[in-house]
Scaffold this active site. Structure first.
Site, PDB file in Angstrom:
ATOM      1  N   GLY A   1       0.810  -1.221   0.000  1.00 40.45           N
ATOM      2  CA  GLY A   1       0.000   0.000   0.000  1.00 40.45           C
ATOM      3  C   GLY A   1       0.841   1.268   0.000  1.00 40.45           C
TER       4      GLY A   1
ATOM      5  N   TYR B   1       9.489  10.058  -3.228  1.00 34.23           N
ATOM      6  CA  TYR B   1       9.012   8.671  -3.183  1.00 34.23           C
ATOM      7  C   TYR B   1      10.141   7.733  -2.720  1.00 34.23           C
ATOM      8  CZ  TYR B   1       7.759   4.146  -5.344  1.00 34.23           C
ATOM      9  OH  TYR B   1       7.523   2.817  -5.588  1.00 34.23           O
TER      10      TYR B   1
ATOM     11  N   LYS C   1      10.672   5.252   0.697  1.00 37.32           N
ATOM     12  CA  LYS C   1      11.017   3.823   0.699  1.00 37.32           C
ATOM     13  C   LYS C   1      12.204   3.567   1.628  1.00 37.32           C
ATOM     14  CE  LYS C   1       7.724   2.492  -1.965  1.00 37.32           C
ATOM     15  NZ  LYS C   1       6.640   1.649  -1.421  1.00 37.32           N
TER      16      LYS C   1
HETATM   17  C1  15L Z   1       8.574   2.041  -8.925  1.00 33.50           C
HETATM   18  O1  15L Z   1       8.933   1.984  -7.750  1.00 33.50           O
HETATM   19  C2  15L Z   1       7.174   2.361  -9.277  1.00 33.50           C
HETATM   20  O2  15L Z   1       6.249   1.906  -8.324  1.00 33.50           O
HETATM   21  C3  15L Z   1       6.789   1.880 -10.658  1.00 33.50           C
HETATM   22  O3  15L Z   1       5.598   2.531 -11.039  1.00 33.50           O
HETATM   23  C4  15L Z   1       7.907   2.129 -11.685  1.00 33.50           C
HETATM   24  O4  15L Z   1       8.077   3.516 -11.855  1.00 33.50           O
HETATM   25  C5  15L Z   1       9.184   1.491 -11.188  1.00 33.50           C
HETATM   26  O5  15L Z   1       9.520   1.947  -9.909  1.00 33.50           O
HETATM   27  C6  15L Z   1      10.384   1.729 -12.119  1.00 33.50           C
HETATM   28  O6  15L Z   1      11.426   2.179 -11.642  1.00 33.50           O
HETATM   29  O7  15L Z   1      10.274   1.401 -13.300  1.00 33.50           O
END
Ligand code: 15L
Length: 268
Positions: free
Chosen positions: A70, A134, A138
């Site tokens: 999520g 983002y 993480k």
């Molecule tokens: C991610 O973490 C994303 O959730 C996904 O949508 C893609 O952008 C992926 O990385 C990626 O790096 O291709």
């Protein structure tokens, strides 16, 4: 593992896991902020906003293991990332702890280390180099996992997922592709392997062009079936249609590090 909670059930990975995981784990509770469009009768689904601790506590009740997919899955505004990924992730670990959950598999991302150059092979023990807000969220989720493992004995596996899907979409994805069935294997290691305390694995298939040393996952028995090279011709054809990205094309995170990039314009 008897009862599993999977968050992010209505997202891209969650929808696919709803097809693949029930054959392995018959008792799964699915959760998301919105109900999946194709919810089937009899599926255990509970709606929850990850930013609300009381709602996250409710979905964790009676659960042995959590697969936390999520949150917001791409770059977003600070307010969005703060609420869905940072507060949401804290609520998930805290609610898991309070409910006596034994294991958590956290969907981290390659964007925790996206500022590493493609020319460098990295393991899971490098200094983090997030490429976006983002990516920072993480890194936060991985750090929370380490804290709850070391301080409270939760068994935590963080999967730095590359790009999940049926095929690698472009040249960058030839290095980071993750076949859905391979993700299932990694989730199973996280939920079942007796020696998990706190581990980080790259969520990647058997990609010849990889820039990750995923030996930690192999040590735990991971045997990926997907081979990105089988799709090289179509990935290269797709790449040829994309505009060059002078910053992102050199970096592992691709467009995430190049988005909003202005380090080259600032006086030092
Ligand atoms: C991610 O973490 C994303 O959730 C996904 O949508 C893609 O952008 C992926 O990385 C990626 O790096 O291709």
């Amino acid at each position: 593992m008897s009862k599993i909670l999977v968050t992010g059930a209505a997202g891209g990975i969650g929808m696919r896991m709803r097809q693949l995981l029930p054959a392995i784990y018959p008792d799964i509770r699915w959760s998301d902020i919105r109900e999946p469009a194709d919810l089937r009768p009899g599926e255990d689904f509970m709606q929850a906003d990850l930013a609300r601790l009381d709602e996250v506590e409710a979905i964790c009740k009676g659960v042995d293991g959590i697969v936390h997919l999520g949150g917001f899955s791409v770059e977003g505004s600070w307010e969005t990332i703060l609420s869905a990924n940072i507060i949401g992730c804290r609520n998930m670990y805290e609610a898991a702890y309070r409910a006596g959950v034994k294991r958590v598999v956290f969907a981290s991302s390659n964007h925790a280390v996206g500022f590493y150059p493609r020319s460098q092979t990295i393991g899971v023990d490098v200094t983090v180099r997030p490429d976006s807000r983002y990516g920072v969220s993480k890194v936060f989720g991985e750090a929370m996992g380490a804290l709850y493992a070391d301080k409270h004995g939760l068994r935590v596996t963080c999967l730095r997922i590359g790009n999940f899907g049926d095929v690698p979409l472009d040249v960058r994805r030839l290095s980071i592709w993750l076949k859905p069935e391979d993700l299932v294997q990694l989730i199973r290691i996280g939920l079942e392997h007796p020696d998990i305390h706190f581990e980080i694995f790259y969520g990647a298939s058997d990609n010849a062009a990889t820039w990750w040393d995923n030996s930690n996952a192999y040590k735990f028995g991971y045997k990926p079936a997907g081979r990105a090279e089988d799709f090289r011709a179509q990935a290269e054809a797709a790449q040829a249609k994309l505009a060059p990205d002078p910053v992102g094309d050199k970096l592992q995170g691709g467009t995430y590090p190049s988005d909003e990039y202005d380090a080259d314009k600032r006086a030092r």
